[in-house]
Scaffold this active site. Structure first.
Site, PDB file in Angstrom:
ATOM      1  N   ARG A 297     -19.779  -0.726   6.456  1.00 18.72           N
ATOM      2  CA  ARG A 297     -21.246  -0.870   6.436  1.00 18.72           C
ATOM      3  C   ARG A 297     -21.709  -2.276   6.778  1.00 18.72           C
ATOM      4  NH1 ARG A 297     -23.494   3.152   1.775  1.00 18.72           N
ATOM      5  NH2 ARG A 297     -22.165   4.853   2.437  1.00 18.72           N
TER       6      ARG A 297
ATOM      7  N   LYS B 204      -4.807   9.549   0.006  1.00 18.91           N
ATOM      8  CA  LYS B 204      -4.957  10.144  -1.310  1.00 18.91           C
ATOM      9  C   LYS B 204      -5.994   9.367  -2.116  1.00 18.91           C
ATOM     10  CE  LYS B 204      -2.350   8.552  -4.829  1.00 18.91           C
ATOM     11  NZ  LYS B 204      -2.388   7.127  -5.180  1.00 18.91           N
TER      12      LYS B 204
ATOM     13  N   HIS C 163       2.138   7.604   1.278  1.00 18.11           N
ATOM     14  CA  HIS C 163       2.863   6.493   1.920  1.00 18.11           C
ATOM     15  C   HIS C 163       4.336   6.455   1.506  1.00 18.11           C
ATOM     16  CE1 HIS C 163       2.009   4.192  -1.789  1.00 18.11           C
ATOM     17  NE2 HIS C 163       3.002   3.392  -1.425  1.00 18.11           N
TER      18      HIS C 163
ATOM     19  N   HIS D 217       3.333  11.070  -5.003  1.00 21.17           N
ATOM     20  CA  HIS D 217       4.606  10.417  -4.691  1.00 21.17           C
ATOM     21  C   HIS D 217       5.796  11.063  -5.412  1.00 21.17           C
ATOM     22  CE1 HIS D 217       1.796   7.652  -3.091  1.00 21.17           C
ATOM     23  NE2 HIS D 217       1.612   6.928  -4.156  1.00 21.17           N
TER      24      HIS D 217
ATOM     25  N   ASP E  42     -23.103   2.965   9.010  1.00 22.48           N
ATOM     26  CA  ASP E  42     -22.893   3.887   7.898  1.00 22.48           C
ATOM     27  C   ASP E  42     -22.359   5.185   8.499  1.00 22.48           C
ATOM     28  OD1 ASP E  42     -22.938   5.711   5.921  1.00 22.48           O
ATOM     29  OD2 ASP E  42     -25.015   5.339   5.301  1.00 22.48           O
TER      30      ASP E  42
ATOM     31  N   LYS F 251       8.489   5.458   3.622  1.00 19.50           N
ATOM     32  CA  LYS F 251       9.509   4.479   3.200  1.00 19.50           C
ATOM     33  C   LYS F 251      10.861   4.856   3.796  1.00 19.50           C
ATOM     34  CE  LYS F 251       7.179   3.370  -1.141  1.00 19.50           C
ATOM     35  NZ  LYS F 251       6.905   1.948  -1.298  1.00 19.50           N
TER      36      LYS F 251
ATOM     37  N   ASP G  12      -2.397   9.849 -10.329  1.00 19.26           N
ATOM     38  CA  ASP G  12      -2.235   8.742  -9.376  1.00 19.26           C
ATOM     39  C   ASP G  12      -0.829   8.732  -8.766  1.00 19.26           C
ATOM     40  OD1 ASP G  12      -3.054   6.239  -8.119  1.00 19.26           O
ATOM     41  OD2 ASP G  12      -1.705   5.235  -9.518  1.00 19.26           O
TER      42      ASP G  12
ATOM     43  N   GLU H  92       6.650   0.227 -12.406  1.00 26.81           N
ATOM     44  CA  GLU H  92       5.938  -0.934 -11.860  1.00 26.81           C
ATOM     45  C   GLU H  92       5.726  -1.960 -12.964  1.00 26.81           C
ATOM     46  OE1 GLU H  92       2.832   0.195  -8.709  1.00 26.81           O
ATOM     47  OE2 GLU H  92       2.669   1.770 -10.201  1.00 26.81           O
TER      48      GLU H  92
ATOM     49  N   LYS I 261       2.905   1.838 -15.474  1.00 23.88           N
ATOM     50  CA  LYS I 261       2.506   0.457 -15.185  1.00 23.88           C
ATOM     51  C   LYS I 261       3.009  -0.412 -16.325  1.00 23.88           C
ATOM     52  CE  LYS I 261      -0.558   1.641 -11.856  1.00 23.88           C
ATOM     53  NZ  LYS I 261      -0.223   1.419 -10.458  1.00 23.88           N
TER      54      LYS I 261
HETATM   55  C1  BG6 Z   1      -0.402   4.071  -5.015  1.00 20.40           C
HETATM   56  C2  BG6 Z   1      -0.989   4.126  -6.388  1.00 20.40           C
HETATM   57  O1  BG6 Z   1      -0.527   5.321  -4.382  1.00 20.40           O
HETATM   58  O2  BG6 Z   1       0.984   3.725  -5.090  1.00 20.40           O
HETATM   59  C3  BG6 Z   1      -0.794   2.791  -7.117  1.00 20.40           C
HETATM   60  O3  BG6 Z   1      -2.375   4.429  -6.315  1.00 20.40           O
HETATM   61  C4  BG6 Z   1       0.654   2.385  -7.082  1.00 20.40           C
HETATM   62  O4  BG6 Z   1      -1.266   2.881  -8.455  1.00 20.40           O
HETATM   63  C5  BG6 Z   1       1.222   2.441  -5.675  1.00 20.40           C
HETATM   64  O5  BG6 Z   1       0.735   1.054  -7.578  1.00 20.40           O
HETATM   65  C6  BG6 Z   1       2.716   2.209  -5.658  1.00 20.40           C
HETATM   66  O6  BG6 Z   1       3.165   2.114  -4.347  1.00 20.40           O
HETATM   67  P1  BG6 Z   1       4.441   1.240  -3.968  1.00 20.40           P
HETATM   68  O7  BG6 Z   1       4.648   1.480  -2.518  1.00 20.40           O
HETATM   69  O8  BG6 Z   1       4.084  -0.185  -4.307  1.00 20.40           O
HETATM   70  O9  BG6 Z   1       5.552   1.759  -4.834  1.00 20.40           O
END
Ligand code: BG6
Length: 489
Positions: A48, A145, A175, A237, A91, A179, A232, A213, A335
Protein backbone atom coordinates in the site's frame (compact mmCIF):
# COMPACT_ATOMS: atom_id res chain seq x y z
CA UNK A 1 -2.16 -30.72 -16.41
CA UNK A 2 0.83 -28.86 -15.01
CA UNK A 3 2.11 -26.09 -17.26
CA UNK A 4 5.92 -26.04 -17.47
CA UNK A 5 6.11 -22.71 -19.36
CA UNK A 6 8.64 -20.64 -17.40
CA UNK A 7 7.11 -17.64 -15.65
CA UNK A 8 8.20 -14.23 -16.92
CA UNK A 9 7.29 -12.09 -13.90
CA UNK A 10 6.73 -12.60 -10.19
CA UNK A 11 4.48 -10.15 -8.38
CA UNK A 12 5.15 -10.01 -4.65
CA UNK A 13 2.12 -8.82 -2.71
CA UNK A 14 3.29 -7.60 0.68
CA UNK A 15 6.55 -6.65 -1.03
CA UNK A 16 7.71 -4.40 1.80
CA UNK A 17 6.82 -6.95 4.49
CA UNK A 18 9.02 -9.12 6.65
CA UNK A 19 8.76 -12.36 4.65
CA UNK A 20 9.52 -10.63 1.35
CA UNK A 21 12.51 -8.79 2.76
CA UNK A 22 14.00 -11.63 4.82
CA UNK A 23 13.34 -14.56 2.50
CA UNK A 24 11.82 -13.81 -0.89
CA UNK A 25 14.09 -11.09 -2.32
CA UNK A 26 17.26 -12.83 -1.07
CA UNK A 27 16.04 -16.13 -2.57
CA UNK A 28 15.37 -14.47 -5.90
CA UNK A 29 18.81 -12.82 -5.82
CA UNK A 30 20.52 -16.18 -5.18
CA UNK A 31 18.52 -17.77 -7.99
CA UNK A 32 19.71 -14.98 -10.27
CA UNK A 33 23.30 -15.45 -9.09
CA UNK A 34 23.08 -19.16 -9.95
CA UNK A 35 21.69 -18.40 -13.42
CA UNK A 36 18.14 -19.64 -12.77
CA UNK A 37 16.29 -16.48 -13.81
CA UNK A 38 16.06 -16.60 -17.58
CA UNK A 39 15.47 -13.40 -19.54
CA UNK A 40 13.04 -11.80 -19.48
CA UNK A 41 12.15 -12.19 -15.81
CA UNK A 42 10.84 -9.28 -13.80
CA UNK A 43 10.13 -8.85 -10.12
CA UNK A 44 7.32 -6.48 -9.27
CA UNK A 45 6.60 -5.76 -5.62
CA UNK A 46 3.41 -4.21 -4.45
CA UNK A 47 2.20 -2.85 -1.13
CA UNK A 48 0.00 0.00 0.00
CA UNK A 49 2.79 2.43 0.81
CA UNK A 50 3.71 4.96 -1.86
CA UNK A 51 7.43 4.74 -2.59
CA UNK A 52 9.53 5.59 -5.60
CA UNK A 53 11.46 2.88 -7.39
CA UNK A 54 14.87 4.10 -6.20
CA UNK A 55 13.88 4.01 -2.52
CA UNK A 56 12.41 0.55 -2.99
CA UNK A 57 15.53 -0.77 -4.74
CA UNK A 58 17.62 0.58 -1.84
CA UNK A 59 15.41 -1.22 0.64
CA UNK A 60 15.78 -4.50 -1.25
CA UNK A 61 19.53 -3.99 -1.53
CA UNK A 62 19.90 -3.79 2.26
CA UNK A 63 17.69 -6.84 2.75
CA UNK A 64 19.64 -8.93 0.23
CA UNK A 65 23.04 -7.69 1.44
CA UNK A 66 22.19 -8.74 5.01
CA UNK A 67 21.47 -12.24 3.77
CA UNK A 68 24.51 -12.42 1.50
CA UNK A 69 26.95 -12.11 4.43
CA UNK A 70 29.81 -12.93 4.77
CA UNK A 71 30.62 -12.92 1.01
CA UNK A 72 28.53 -9.80 0.36
CA UNK A 73 26.76 -8.83 -2.85
CA UNK A 74 28.32 -9.59 -6.22
CA UNK A 75 28.26 -6.25 -8.05
CA UNK A 76 27.46 -7.69 -11.50
CA UNK A 77 24.72 -9.96 -10.18
CA UNK A 78 23.25 -7.14 -8.13
CA UNK A 79 23.09 -4.83 -11.16
CA UNK A 80 21.35 -7.49 -13.23
CA UNK A 81 18.99 -8.25 -10.33
CA UNK A 82 18.21 -4.60 -9.56
CA UNK A 83 17.28 -4.01 -13.21
CA UNK A 84 14.50 -6.58 -12.81
CA UNK A 85 12.88 -4.78 -9.85
CA UNK A 86 9.83 -2.58 -9.94
CA UNK A 87 7.45 -1.27 -7.29
CA UNK A 88 3.76 -0.43 -7.46
CA UNK A 89 2.13 1.34 -4.50
CA UNK A 90 -1.47 0.11 -4.64
CA UNK A 91 -4.28 -1.45 -2.66
CA UNK A 92 -4.37 -4.80 -4.38
CA UNK A 93 -7.72 -5.74 -2.88
CA UNK A 94 -9.45 -3.20 -5.13
CA UNK A 95 -10.00 -3.29 -8.91
CA UNK A 96 -8.21 0.10 -9.09
CA UNK A 97 -5.13 -1.38 -7.42
CA UNK A 98 -5.23 -4.42 -9.70
CA UNK A 99 -5.49 -2.10 -12.74
CA UNK A 100 -2.33 -0.27 -11.58
CA UNK A 101 -0.57 -3.62 -11.38
CA UNK A 102 -1.83 -4.62 -14.77
CA UNK A 103 -0.27 -1.52 -16.28
CA UNK A 104 3.06 -2.36 -14.57
CA UNK A 105 2.96 -5.97 -15.82
CA UNK A 106 3.05 -4.65 -19.32
CA UNK A 107 1.55 -7.68 -21.05
CA UNK A 108 3.60 -10.34 -19.20
CA UNK A 109 2.31 -13.75 -20.32
CA UNK A 110 3.02 -16.09 -17.42
CA UNK A 111 2.82 -14.12 -14.19
CA UNK A 112 3.25 -15.54 -10.69
CA UNK A 113 1.20 -13.79 -8.00
CA UNK A 114 2.86 -14.42 -4.66
CA UNK A 115 0.64 -13.51 -1.71
CA UNK A 116 2.96 -12.70 1.20
CA UNK A 117 0.00 -11.05 2.89
CA UNK A 118 -2.42 -11.60 5.71
CA UNK A 119 -4.51 -14.60 4.57
CA UNK A 120 -7.67 -12.65 5.35
CA UNK A 121 -6.87 -10.65 2.18
CA UNK A 122 -6.53 -13.68 -0.15
CA UNK A 123 -10.17 -13.71 -1.31
CA UNK A 124 -10.35 -9.99 -2.13
CA UNK A 125 -6.95 -9.96 -3.89
CA UNK A 126 -7.97 -12.99 -5.99
CA UNK A 127 -11.28 -11.41 -6.84
CA UNK A 128 -9.56 -8.19 -7.99
CA UNK A 129 -7.06 -10.21 -10.07
CA UNK A 130 -9.97 -12.08 -11.65
CA UNK A 131 -11.93 -8.94 -12.45
CA UNK A 132 -9.03 -7.22 -14.18
CA UNK A 133 -8.26 -10.30 -16.28
CA UNK A 134 -4.84 -10.74 -14.66
CA UNK A 135 -5.73 -14.23 -13.45
CA UNK A 136 -5.25 -15.59 -16.97
CA UNK A 137 -5.09 -19.37 -17.59
CA UNK A 138 -1.27 -19.03 -17.76
CA UNK A 139 -0.92 -17.32 -14.37
CA UNK A 140 0.03 -18.99 -11.07
CA UNK A 141 -0.75 -18.03 -7.51
CA UNK A 142 1.34 -18.76 -4.43
CA UNK A 143 -0.28 -18.82 -1.01
CA UNK A 144 1.54 -18.68 2.29
CA UNK A 145 0.25 -20.44 5.38
CA UNK A 146 -1.91 -20.24 7.40
CA UNK A 147 -4.69 -21.23 5.05
CA UNK A 148 -7.51 -20.89 7.51
CA UNK A 149 -7.72 -21.30 11.24
CA UNK A 150 -9.72 -24.49 11.08
CA UNK A 151 -11.33 -26.73 8.46
CA UNK A 152 -14.26 -24.43 7.81
CA UNK A 153 -12.23 -21.24 7.33
CA UNK A 154 -9.65 -23.09 5.25
CA UNK A 155 -12.41 -24.40 2.98
CA UNK A 156 -13.76 -20.87 2.63
CA UNK A 157 -10.32 -19.52 1.61
CA UNK A 158 -9.69 -22.42 -0.77
CA UNK A 159 -13.12 -21.92 -2.32
CA UNK A 160 -12.59 -18.17 -2.82
CA UNK A 161 -9.17 -18.69 -4.43
CA UNK A 162 -10.51 -21.64 -6.44
CA UNK A 163 -13.20 -19.45 -8.01
CA UNK A 164 -10.45 -17.51 -9.77
CA UNK A 165 -7.56 -20.00 -10.15
CA UNK A 166 -7.70 -23.70 -11.10
CA UNK A 167 -6.16 -26.04 -8.55
CA UNK A 168 -3.11 -26.82 -10.71
CA UNK A 169 -2.29 -23.10 -10.75
CA UNK A 170 -2.42 -22.78 -6.95
CA UNK A 171 0.89 -23.28 -5.13
CA UNK A 172 0.40 -23.57 -1.36
CA UNK A 173 3.75 -23.12 0.31
CA UNK A 174 5.00 -25.10 3.27
CA UNK A 175 8.58 -23.88 3.45
CA UNK A 176 9.68 -27.10 5.21
CA UNK A 177 9.22 -28.90 1.89
CA UNK A 178 11.90 -26.63 0.41
CA UNK A 179 14.52 -27.67 2.96
CA UNK A 180 17.29 -29.82 1.51
CA UNK A 181 17.11 -32.50 4.18
CA UNK A 182 13.36 -32.82 3.87
CA UNK A 183 13.80 -33.63 0.19
CA UNK A 184 16.68 -35.84 1.18
CA UNK A 185 14.23 -37.90 3.18
CA UNK A 186 12.55 -38.77 -0.12
CA UNK A 187 15.96 -39.67 -1.60
CA UNK A 188 16.93 -41.72 1.44
CA UNK A 189 13.73 -43.75 1.34
CA UNK A 190 13.30 -44.19 -2.38
CA UNK A 191 16.79 -44.02 -3.88
CA UNK A 192 18.12 -46.81 -1.65
CA UNK A 193 17.00 -50.40 -1.40
CA UNK A 194 18.25 -50.73 2.16
CA UNK A 195 15.53 -49.03 4.12
CA UNK A 196 12.25 -49.66 2.38
CA UNK A 197 11.95 -53.38 3.28
CA UNK A 198 12.48 -52.42 6.93
CA UNK A 199 10.23 -49.38 6.88
CA UNK A 200 7.21 -50.85 8.65
CA UNK A 201 5.81 -52.15 11.92
CA UNK A 202 7.76 -55.42 11.73
CA UNK A 203 11.05 -53.60 12.24
CA UNK A 204 10.31 -50.06 13.44
CA UNK A 205 9.36 -49.52 17.06
CA UNK A 206 8.38 -45.85 16.95
CA UNK A 207 9.18 -42.50 15.33
CA UNK A 208 10.01 -39.18 17.04
CA UNK A 209 9.70 -35.83 15.29
CA UNK A 210 11.04 -32.81 17.16
CA UNK A 211 10.91 -29.20 15.99
CA UNK A 212 12.45 -27.21 18.84
CA UNK A 213 13.09 -23.47 18.75
CA UNK A 214 14.96 -21.31 21.24
CA UNK A 215 13.24 -18.12 20.08
CA UNK A 216 10.14 -16.91 21.84
CA UNK A 217 7.00 -15.52 20.25
CA UNK A 218 8.09 -11.91 20.89
CA UNK A 219 6.17 -9.27 18.99
CA UNK A 220 4.49 -11.84 16.73
CA UNK A 221 1.98 -12.51 19.50
CA UNK A 222 -1.02 -10.85 17.80
CA UNK A 223 -0.82 -13.59 15.14
CA UNK A 224 0.48 -16.35 17.38
CA UNK A 225 -2.04 -15.91 20.15
CA UNK A 226 -4.81 -16.81 17.75
CA UNK A 227 -3.03 -19.91 16.40
CA UNK A 228 -0.73 -21.45 19.00
CA UNK A 229 1.81 -24.18 18.35
CA UNK A 230 -0.82 -26.69 17.19
CA UNK A 231 -2.02 -24.56 14.29
CA UNK A 232 1.26 -22.72 13.64
CA UNK A 233 3.55 -25.78 13.43
CA UNK A 234 1.75 -29.12 13.72
CA UNK A 235 -1.01 -28.54 11.15
CA UNK A 236 1.56 -27.89 8.44
CA UNK A 237 5.30 -28.49 8.94
CA UNK A 238 5.08 -31.40 11.37
CA UNK A 239 2.30 -33.24 9.55
CA UNK A 240 4.23 -32.80 6.30
CA UNK A 241 7.29 -34.41 7.88
CA UNK A 242 5.12 -37.21 9.25
CA UNK A 243 3.60 -37.77 5.80
CA UNK A 244 7.00 -38.01 4.12
CA UNK A 245 8.17 -40.58 6.68
CA UNK A 246 4.97 -42.60 6.56
CA UNK A 247 3.76 -42.44 2.94
CA UNK A 248 3.80 -45.42 0.58
CA UNK A 249 6.29 -45.21 -2.30
CA UNK A 250 4.74 -42.95 -4.96
CA UNK A 251 5.01 -44.30 -8.51
CA UNK A 252 6.99 -41.22 -9.59
CA UNK A 253 7.71 -37.66 -8.51
CA UNK A 254 4.72 -36.16 -10.34
CA UNK A 255 2.78 -33.75 -8.11
CA UNK A 256 -0.31 -35.91 -7.82
CA UNK A 257 1.60 -39.16 -7.31
CA UNK A 258 3.35 -37.76 -4.23
CA UNK A 259 0.39 -35.81 -2.92
CA UNK A 260 -2.01 -38.75 -3.27
CA UNK A 261 0.25 -40.77 -0.98
CA UNK A 262 0.47 -37.98 1.57
CA UNK A 263 -3.31 -37.60 1.66
CA UNK A 264 -3.67 -41.33 2.35
CA UNK A 265 -1.49 -40.93 5.44
CA UNK A 266 -3.54 -37.98 6.68
CA UNK A 267 -6.71 -40.00 6.17
CA UNK A 268 -5.26 -42.79 8.29
CA UNK A 269 -4.41 -40.62 11.29
CA UNK A 270 -6.41 -41.82 14.29
CA UNK A 271 -8.60 -38.95 15.53
CA UNK A 272 -7.80 -37.63 18.99
CA UNK A 273 -10.93 -37.72 21.14
CA UNK A 274 -11.94 -36.09 24.36
CA UNK A 275 -11.56 -39.47 26.10
CA UNK A 276 -7.88 -39.85 25.15
CA UNK A 277 -6.78 -36.18 24.89
CA UNK A 278 -4.98 -36.28 28.25
CA UNK A 279 -3.20 -39.51 27.37
CA UNK A 280 -2.01 -38.60 23.88
CA UNK A 281 -1.43 -34.86 23.99
CA UNK A 282 0.24 -32.17 26.07
CA UNK A 283 -0.09 -28.39 25.86
CA UNK A 284 2.50 -26.11 27.40
CA UNK A 285 3.22 -22.39 27.69
CA UNK A 286 6.60 -20.93 28.62
CA UNK A 287 7.07 -18.79 31.69
CA UNK A 288 10.25 -16.84 32.48
CA UNK A 289 13.44 -18.86 32.46
CA UNK A 290 16.90 -19.09 30.94
CA UNK A 291 17.58 -20.07 27.33
CA UNK A 292 21.12 -20.51 26.05
CA UNK A 293 22.47 -18.70 29.11
CA UNK A 294 20.20 -15.66 28.78
CA UNK A 295 17.15 -14.83 30.84
CA UNK A 296 13.95 -14.90 28.85
CA UNK A 297 10.55 -13.44 29.66
CA UNK A 298 7.49 -15.64 29.83
CA UNK A 299 4.80 -15.66 27.14
CA UNK A 300 2.25 -13.88 29.39
CA UNK A 301 4.72 -10.98 29.82
CA UNK A 302 5.36 -10.78 26.07
CA UNK A 303 1.64 -10.97 25.42
CA UNK A 304 0.92 -8.37 28.11
CA UNK A 305 -1.67 -10.55 29.82
CA UNK A 306 -2.49 -14.16 30.62
CA UNK A 307 -3.34 -16.28 27.60
CA UNK A 308 -4.77 -19.71 26.91
CA UNK A 309 -2.52 -20.26 23.86
CA UNK A 310 -0.03 -23.13 23.81
CA UNK A 311 3.59 -22.45 22.86
CA UNK A 312 4.46 -26.15 23.16
CA UNK A 313 2.70 -29.28 21.97
CA UNK A 314 3.55 -32.93 22.34
CA UNK A 315 1.36 -35.53 20.67
CA UNK A 316 1.23 -39.23 20.13
CA UNK A 317 -0.11 -39.83 16.63
CA UNK A 318 -1.19 -43.28 15.48
CA UNK A 319 -1.52 -44.15 11.83
CA UNK A 320 -4.17 -46.79 11.39
CA UNK A 321 -2.98 -48.72 8.36
CA UNK A 322 -1.13 -51.99 7.64
CA UNK A 323 2.33 -50.51 7.50
CA UNK A 324 2.17 -48.51 10.72
CA UNK A 325 -0.27 -50.36 12.99
CA UNK A 326 1.24 -50.33 16.48
CA UNK A 327 4.03 -47.84 15.64
CA UNK A 328 3.42 -44.56 17.49
CA UNK A 329 4.69 -41.30 16.05
CA UNK A 330 5.65 -38.92 18.86
CA UNK A 331 5.63 -35.26 17.83
CA UNK A 332 6.80 -32.29 19.86
CA UNK A 333 7.37 -28.68 19.02
CA UNK A 334 7.75 -25.52 21.03
CA UNK A 335 9.18 -22.07 21.49
CA UNK A 336 11.83 -21.24 24.11
CA UNK A 337 13.16 -24.79 24.31
CA UNK A 338 16.78 -25.46 25.31
CA UNK A 339 18.15 -25.74 21.77
CA UNK A 340 17.23 -25.26 18.14
CA UNK A 341 16.75 -28.70 16.74
CA UNK A 342 14.63 -30.19 13.99
CA UNK A 343 15.04 -33.92 13.95
CA UNK A 344 13.33 -37.10 12.85
CA UNK A 345 14.39 -40.24 14.70
CA UNK A 346 13.33 -43.67 13.46
CA UNK A 347 13.76 -46.14 16.29
CA UNK A 348 14.13 -49.75 15.15
CA UNK A 349 13.11 -52.71 17.30
CA UNK A 350 15.66 -54.62 19.37
CA UNK A 351 17.15 -57.80 17.90
CA UNK A 352 14.68 -60.67 18.40
CA UNK A 353 17.14 -62.73 20.45
CA UNK A 354 20.49 -61.82 21.93
CA UNK A 355 23.28 -64.32 21.39
CA UNK A 356 25.45 -62.22 23.70
CA UNK A 357 25.77 -62.82 27.39
CA UNK A 358 27.43 -60.90 30.22
CA UNK A 359 28.06 -57.19 29.75
CA UNK A 360 27.57 -57.36 26.00
CA UNK A 361 23.94 -58.31 26.56
CA UNK A 362 23.44 -55.10 28.52
CA UNK A 363 25.33 -53.06 25.92
CA UNK A 364 23.00 -54.14 23.17
CA UNK A 365 20.89 -51.21 21.93
CA UNK A 366 18.41 -51.17 19.07
CA UNK A 367 19.39 -49.41 15.83
CA UNK A 368 18.23 -45.87 15.23
CA UNK A 369 18.18 -43.68 12.14
CA UNK A 370 18.47 -40.00 13.04
CA UNK A 371 17.77 -37.36 10.43
CA UNK A 372 18.83 -33.87 11.53
CA UNK A 373 17.34 -31.02 9.56
CA UNK A 374 18.47 -28.11 11.72
CA UNK A 375 20.79 -26.59 12.78
CA UNK A 376 23.04 -29.10 10.98
CA UNK A 377 22.01 -31.35 8.14
CA UNK A 378 23.10 -34.84 9.06
CA UNK A 379 21.88 -38.36 8.72
CA UNK A 380 23.15 -40.93 11.21
CA UNK A 381 22.45 -44.61 11.45
CA UNK A 382 23.32 -45.96 14.87
CA UNK A 383 24.73 -49.47 14.55
CA UNK A 384 26.06 -51.90 17.14
CA UNK A 385 29.75 -52.53 16.95
CA UNK A 386 32.30 -54.55 18.89
CA UNK A 387 34.27 -52.19 21.10
CA UNK A 388 37.94 -52.78 20.30
CA UNK A 389 40.18 -54.48 22.85
CA UNK A 390 40.33 -57.48 25.08
CA UNK A 391 38.36 -58.13 28.22
CA UNK A 392 38.20 -61.21 30.40
CA UNK A 393 34.49 -60.74 30.71
CA UNK A 394 34.14 -61.25 26.93
CA UNK A 395 33.10 -58.95 24.15
CA UNK A 396 31.82 -55.42 24.76
CA UNK A 397 29.40 -53.81 22.35
CA UNK A 398 29.00 -50.17 21.51
CA UNK A 399 26.60 -48.13 19.42
CA UNK A 400 28.41 -46.08 16.73
CA UNK A 401 27.02 -43.78 14.07
CA UNK A 402 27.37 -44.41 10.36
CA UNK A 403 27.23 -40.77 9.43
CA UNK A 404 26.32 -38.76 6.33
CA UNK A 405 27.17 -35.15 7.05
CA UNK A 406 25.97 -33.06 4.13
CA UNK A 407 28.33 -30.20 5.07
CA UNK A 408 31.33 -32.54 4.93
CA UNK A 409 30.23 -34.52 1.89
CA UNK A 410 29.58 -31.48 -0.30
CA UNK A 411 31.84 -28.52 -0.76
CA UNK A 412 32.16 -26.03 -3.62
CA UNK A 413 29.40 -23.87 -5.12
CA UNK A 414 26.60 -26.24 -4.08
CA UNK A 415 27.74 -26.18 -0.47
CA UNK A 416 26.02 -22.89 0.33
CA UNK A 417 23.13 -23.54 2.63
CA UNK A 418 20.18 -22.55 0.53
CA UNK A 419 17.09 -20.74 1.74
CA UNK A 420 14.18 -23.19 1.51
CA UNK A 421 12.32 -20.62 -0.59
CA UNK A 422 14.91 -20.80 -3.38
CA UNK A 423 13.85 -24.34 -4.30
CA UNK A 424 10.17 -23.50 -4.00
CA UNK A 425 10.28 -20.29 -6.04
CA UNK A 426 12.28 -22.09 -8.73
CA UNK A 427 9.58 -24.78 -8.83
CA UNK A 428 6.79 -22.21 -9.20
CA UNK A 429 8.72 -20.54 -12.02
CA UNK A 430 8.87 -23.92 -13.78
CA UNK A 431 5.27 -24.84 -12.86
CA UNK A 432 6.18 -27.91 -10.77
CA UNK A 433 3.88 -28.37 -7.77
CA UNK A 434 5.27 -31.61 -6.29
CA UNK A 435 6.63 -29.76 -3.24
CA UNK A 436 3.43 -27.76 -2.71
CA UNK A 437 0.37 -28.68 -0.71
CA UNK A 438 -2.84 -29.66 -2.50
CA UNK A 439 -6.23 -28.45 -1.31
CA UNK A 440 -7.36 -31.83 0.02
CA UNK A 441 -4.10 -32.20 1.94
CA UNK A 442 -4.59 -28.89 3.74
CA UNK A 443 -8.18 -29.75 4.50
CA UNK A 444 -7.42 -33.28 5.76
CA UNK A 445 -4.72 -31.88 8.01
CA UNK A 446 -7.17 -29.33 9.40
CA UNK A 447 -9.73 -32.04 10.00
CA UNK A 448 -7.32 -33.91 12.27
CA UNK A 449 -6.11 -30.73 13.98
CA UNK A 450 -9.69 -29.58 14.58
CA UNK A 451 -10.24 -32.92 16.35
CA UNK A 452 -7.28 -32.26 18.65
CA UNK A 453 -8.43 -28.69 19.36
CA UNK A 454 -11.99 -29.88 20.08
CA UNK A 455 -10.71 -32.61 22.40
CA UNK A 456 -8.70 -29.97 24.30
CA UNK A 457 -11.71 -27.69 24.54
CA UNK A 458 -14.08 -30.40 25.68
CA UNK A 459 -11.70 -31.74 28.28
CA UNK A 460 -10.74 -28.18 29.33
CA UNK A 461 -7.04 -28.85 28.86
CA UNK A 462 -5.28 -25.58 29.65
CA UNK A 463 -1.58 -25.21 28.72
CA UNK A 464 0.77 -26.28 31.52
CA UNK A 465 3.59 -23.84 32.33
CA UNK A 466 7.21 -24.72 31.57
CA UNK A 467 10.25 -22.59 32.30
CA UNK A 468 11.83 -21.08 29.19
CA UNK A 469 14.83 -23.30 28.49
CA UNK A 470 13.14 -26.58 29.51
CA UNK A 471 11.91 -29.33 27.16
CA UNK A 472 8.25 -28.46 27.78
CA UNK A 473 6.11 -29.35 30.80
CA UNK A 474 6.62 -32.58 32.77
CA UNK A 475 3.62 -34.10 31.02
CA UNK A 476 5.62 -34.24 27.78
CA UNK A 477 7.96 -36.78 29.36
CA UNK A 478 5.07 -38.74 30.85
CA UNK A 479 3.38 -38.84 27.43
CA UNK A 480 6.15 -40.90 25.88
CA UNK A 481 7.19 -42.76 29.03
CA UNK A 482 3.73 -44.24 29.39
CA UNK A 483 4.55 -46.33 26.34
CA UNK A 484 7.94 -47.39 27.78
CA UNK A 485 9.96 -45.04 25.53
CA UNK A 486 11.82 -41.76 26.08
CA UNK A 487 12.64 -38.63 24.08
CA UNK A 488 16.16 -38.38 22.69
CA UNK A 489 17.50 -35.20 24.30
C1 BG6 B 1 6.85 -20.73 10.64
C2 BG6 B 1 6.15 -20.48 11.94
O1 BG6 B 1 5.97 -21.32 9.72
O2 BG6 B 1 7.96 -21.61 10.85
C3 BG6 B 1 7.11 -19.91 12.98
O3 BG6 B 1 5.07 -19.58 11.74
C4 BG6 B 1 8.33 -20.78 13.10
O4 BG6 B 1 6.46 -19.76 14.23
C5 BG6 B 1 8.95 -21.08 11.75
O5 BG6 B 1 9.27 -20.09 13.91
C6 BG6 B 1 10.06 -22.10 11.84
O6 BG6 B 1 10.70 -22.23 10.61
P1 BG6 B 1 12.23 -22.64 10.51
O7 BG6 B 1 12.49 -22.76 9.05
O8 BG6 B 1 13.00 -21.53 11.18
O9 BG6 B 1 12.35 -23.93 11.26
Amino acid sequence: MADPTPADVIVLFGGTGDLAQRMLFPSLYFLDADGFLAEPFRIVATARAEMDRAAFVDQVRSAVAARAEPEGLDAAVWDRFAARLDYVGADATTPKGAEALKAALNGARTPIFYLALSPSLYPSVCQALGETGLASPQSRIVLEKPIGHDLESSRATNRAVGEVFDEERIFRIDHYLGKETVQNLIALRFANTLFEPLWNNLTIDHVQITVAETEGVGDRWPYYDEYGALRDMVQNHMLQLLCLVAMEPPSDMEPDSVRNEKVKVLRSLRPVTRADAQAVSVRGQYVAGVVEGKTAAGYPEERGQASDTETFVALRADIDNWRWAGVPFFLRTGKRLPERRTQIAIQFKPVPHSIFGGSAKEDLAANRLVIDLQPDEDIELLLMNKAPGLSEAGMRLQSLPLSLSLAKAYSGPNARRRIAYERLILDVIGGNSTLFVRRDEVERAWEWIDGVAAAWRESQMAPKPYAAGAWGPAGAFALIERSGRAWYD
